[in-house]
Design a protein around this motif. Structure first.
Motif, short mmCIF file in Angstrom:
data_model
loop_
_atom_site.label_atom_id
_atom_site.label_comp_id
_atom_site.label_asym_id
_atom_site.label_seq_id
_atom_site.Cartn_x
_atom_site.Cartn_y
_atom_site.Cartn_z
N LYS A 20 82.70 21.20 66.83
CA LYS A 20 83.92 21.23 67.64
C LYS A 20 83.62 21.74 69.05
CE LYS A 20 86.31 23.50 64.55
NZ LYS A 20 87.44 24.23 63.90
N SER A 21 82.75 22.74 69.14
CA SER A 21 82.36 23.23 70.47
C SER A 21 81.62 22.16 71.25
CB SER A 21 81.48 24.48 70.33
OG SER A 21 82.17 25.53 69.70
N SER A 22 80.76 21.40 70.55
CA SER A 22 79.98 20.37 71.23
C SER A 22 80.86 19.27 71.80
CB SER A 22 78.95 19.77 70.27
OG SER A 22 79.56 18.88 69.34
N TRP A 23 81.99 19.01 71.15
CA TRP A 23 82.89 17.95 71.63
C TRP A 23 83.64 18.35 72.90
CZ3 TRP A 23 84.58 16.63 65.99
CH2 TRP A 23 83.76 15.61 65.50
N LEU A 24 83.48 19.59 73.33
CA LEU A 24 84.02 19.98 74.63
C LEU A 24 83.08 19.57 75.77
CD1 LEU A 24 85.25 23.60 73.77
CD2 LEU A 24 86.63 21.51 73.90
N ILE A 25 81.83 19.30 75.43
CA ILE A 25 80.81 19.03 76.44
C ILE A 25 80.27 17.61 76.37
CG2 ILE A 25 78.50 19.68 77.28
CD1 ILE A 25 79.04 22.50 76.23
N TRP A 26 79.82 17.21 75.18
CA TRP A 26 79.00 16.01 75.06
C TRP A 26 79.73 14.68 75.21
CZ3 TRP A 26 74.33 16.62 76.28
CH2 TRP A 26 73.67 17.81 76.01
N PRO A 27 81.00 14.54 74.83
CA PRO A 27 81.66 13.26 75.11
C PRO A 27 81.72 12.93 76.59
CG PRO A 27 82.88 14.47 73.45
CD PRO A 27 81.84 15.41 73.98
N ILE A 28 81.94 13.95 77.42
CA ILE A 28 81.98 13.72 78.87
C ILE A 28 80.61 13.27 79.36
CG2 ILE A 28 82.35 14.81 81.12
CD1 ILE A 28 84.29 16.74 79.70
N PHE A 29 79.57 13.99 78.91
CA PHE A 29 78.24 13.59 79.35
C PHE A 29 77.88 12.21 78.83
CE2 PHE A 29 73.74 13.05 78.54
CZ PHE A 29 73.25 13.19 79.83
N SER A 30 78.26 11.91 77.60
CA SER A 30 77.94 10.61 77.02
C SER A 30 78.54 9.47 77.84
CB SER A 30 78.44 10.54 75.57
OG SER A 30 77.99 9.37 74.93
N MET A 31 79.75 9.65 78.31
CA MET A 31 80.38 8.62 79.15
C MET A 31 79.64 8.47 80.48
SD MET A 31 84.45 9.14 78.45
CE MET A 31 84.84 7.65 79.35
N VAL A 32 79.28 9.60 81.08
CA VAL A 32 78.52 9.54 82.33
C VAL A 32 77.16 8.89 82.10
CG1 VAL A 32 77.40 10.93 84.12
CG2 VAL A 32 79.69 11.54 83.32
N ALA A 33 76.52 9.25 80.99
CA ALA A 33 75.18 8.75 80.71
C ALA A 33 75.16 7.23 80.56
CB ALA A 33 74.64 9.41 79.44
N PHE A 34 76.08 6.70 79.76
CA PHE A 34 76.03 5.27 79.46
C PHE A 34 76.74 4.40 80.50
CE2 PHE A 34 75.44 7.05 75.09
CZ PHE A 34 74.17 6.54 74.89
N PHE A 35 77.67 4.99 81.24
CA PHE A 35 78.39 4.20 82.25
C PHE A 35 77.77 4.31 83.64
CE2 PHE A 35 81.89 4.15 79.15
CZ PHE A 35 82.38 2.86 79.32
N VAL A 36 77.11 5.43 83.93
CA VAL A 36 76.69 5.70 85.31
C VAL A 36 75.18 5.80 85.47
CG1 VAL A 36 76.89 7.31 87.24
CG2 VAL A 36 78.88 6.90 85.76
N LEU A 37 74.53 6.57 84.61
CA LEU A 37 73.12 6.89 84.83
C LEU A 37 72.20 5.72 84.49
CD1 LEU A 37 72.95 10.48 83.27
CD2 LEU A 37 73.02 9.88 85.70
N PRO A 38 71.11 5.56 85.26
CA PRO A 38 70.07 4.62 84.84
C PRO A 38 69.40 5.13 83.57
CG PRO A 38 69.35 5.89 86.75
CD PRO A 38 70.80 6.21 86.54
N GLN A 39 68.85 4.21 82.80
CA GLN A 39 68.34 4.57 81.48
C GLN A 39 67.26 5.65 81.54
OE1 GLN A 39 67.23 1.17 79.17
NE2 GLN A 39 66.36 2.35 77.48
N ASN A 40 66.40 5.60 82.56
CA ASN A 40 65.29 6.56 82.60
C ASN A 40 65.73 7.98 82.97
OD1 ASN A 40 65.84 5.88 85.33
ND2 ASN A 40 63.78 6.53 85.92
N LEU A 41 66.99 8.14 83.41
CA LEU A 41 67.48 9.47 83.76
C LEU A 41 68.42 10.07 82.72
CD1 LEU A 41 68.19 9.19 87.60
CD2 LEU A 41 66.18 10.12 86.44
#
Length: 210
Positions: free
Chosen positions: A168-189
């Protein structure tokens, strides 16, 4: 590990000492003094991390998987160095080494997991959903199991006490990062940025599993 210890982030082998302040009925925690060796450790960890970042492109051409492991090792260890130097103020080298080991596991598995999602799941939002419903719980399960095994405690008891709280604590952080990672960041970053966010998350994990 008692639930109260998890909630308060207390160190189970060295409980906090309470004493009333002179002229006051309030109680305060007497924290250990600052430890110079831990400050030196953090400086060395920061230096090592900086060297890896400066040679990022060169290391990536040699081994993307190895680079992922190396970055996660540096930042996972740094998270525990920060925890011990500034929060608990007590050296715990077993805990430190555990986070270095976790850094290797986390770096390699995160790289393989994200590469697989990008290759096999064409719809970006589905990558985020799968990452959070499957990947995230899996990583929490791996870490808590490693932590319990490392500390010679019951894995089932640790999972029973900490898994849902950690997830539950992780869901405060990682969903946001996951969206940024797959929608914004290049794969190598994705993995390097994941490790940067993981620096904060590992501090939280370190407090939960102390």
């Amino acid at each position: 590990m008692a639930q109260d210890d998890i909630e308060l982030g207390l160190i189970k082998d060295k409980p906090a000492q309470w004493a009333p302040e002179t002229g006051s009925s309030e109680k305060h925690i007497h924290r250990p003094p600052w430890n110079l060796k831990l400050f030196v450790l953090v400086v060395l960890q920061l230096t090592t991390t900086a060297v890896v970042i400066l040679h990022f492109s060169e290391l990536e051409t040699q081994s993307p998987l190895g680079l992922a492991a190396l970055i996660c090792v540096c930042l996972s260890g740094l998270s525990q160095g920060i925890t011990q130097a500034f929060i608990t103020r007590r050296p715990n080298y077993s805990q430190l080494f555990k986070f270095y080991v976790w850094g290797v596991i986390n770096g390699v598995t995160t790289k393989m997991w994200t590469d697989m999602l990008i290759a096999k799941v064409p719809v970006t939002i589905l990558r985020v959903v799968i990452d959070q419903l499957c990947g995230n719980p899996g990583f929490q399960l791996m870490f808590l199991s490693l932590s319990a095994y490392w500390d010679a405690t019951s894995i089932s008891a640790t999972l029973h006490e900490s898994f849902w709280k950690t997830l539950k604590s992780s869901w405060l952080i990682w969903p946001i990062f996951s969206m940024v990672a797959f929608f914004v960041l290049p794969q190598n970053l994705i993995v390097p940025c994941n490790c940067v966010v993981n620096l904060t998350w590992c501090v939280i994990l370190g407090l939960i599993t102390q």
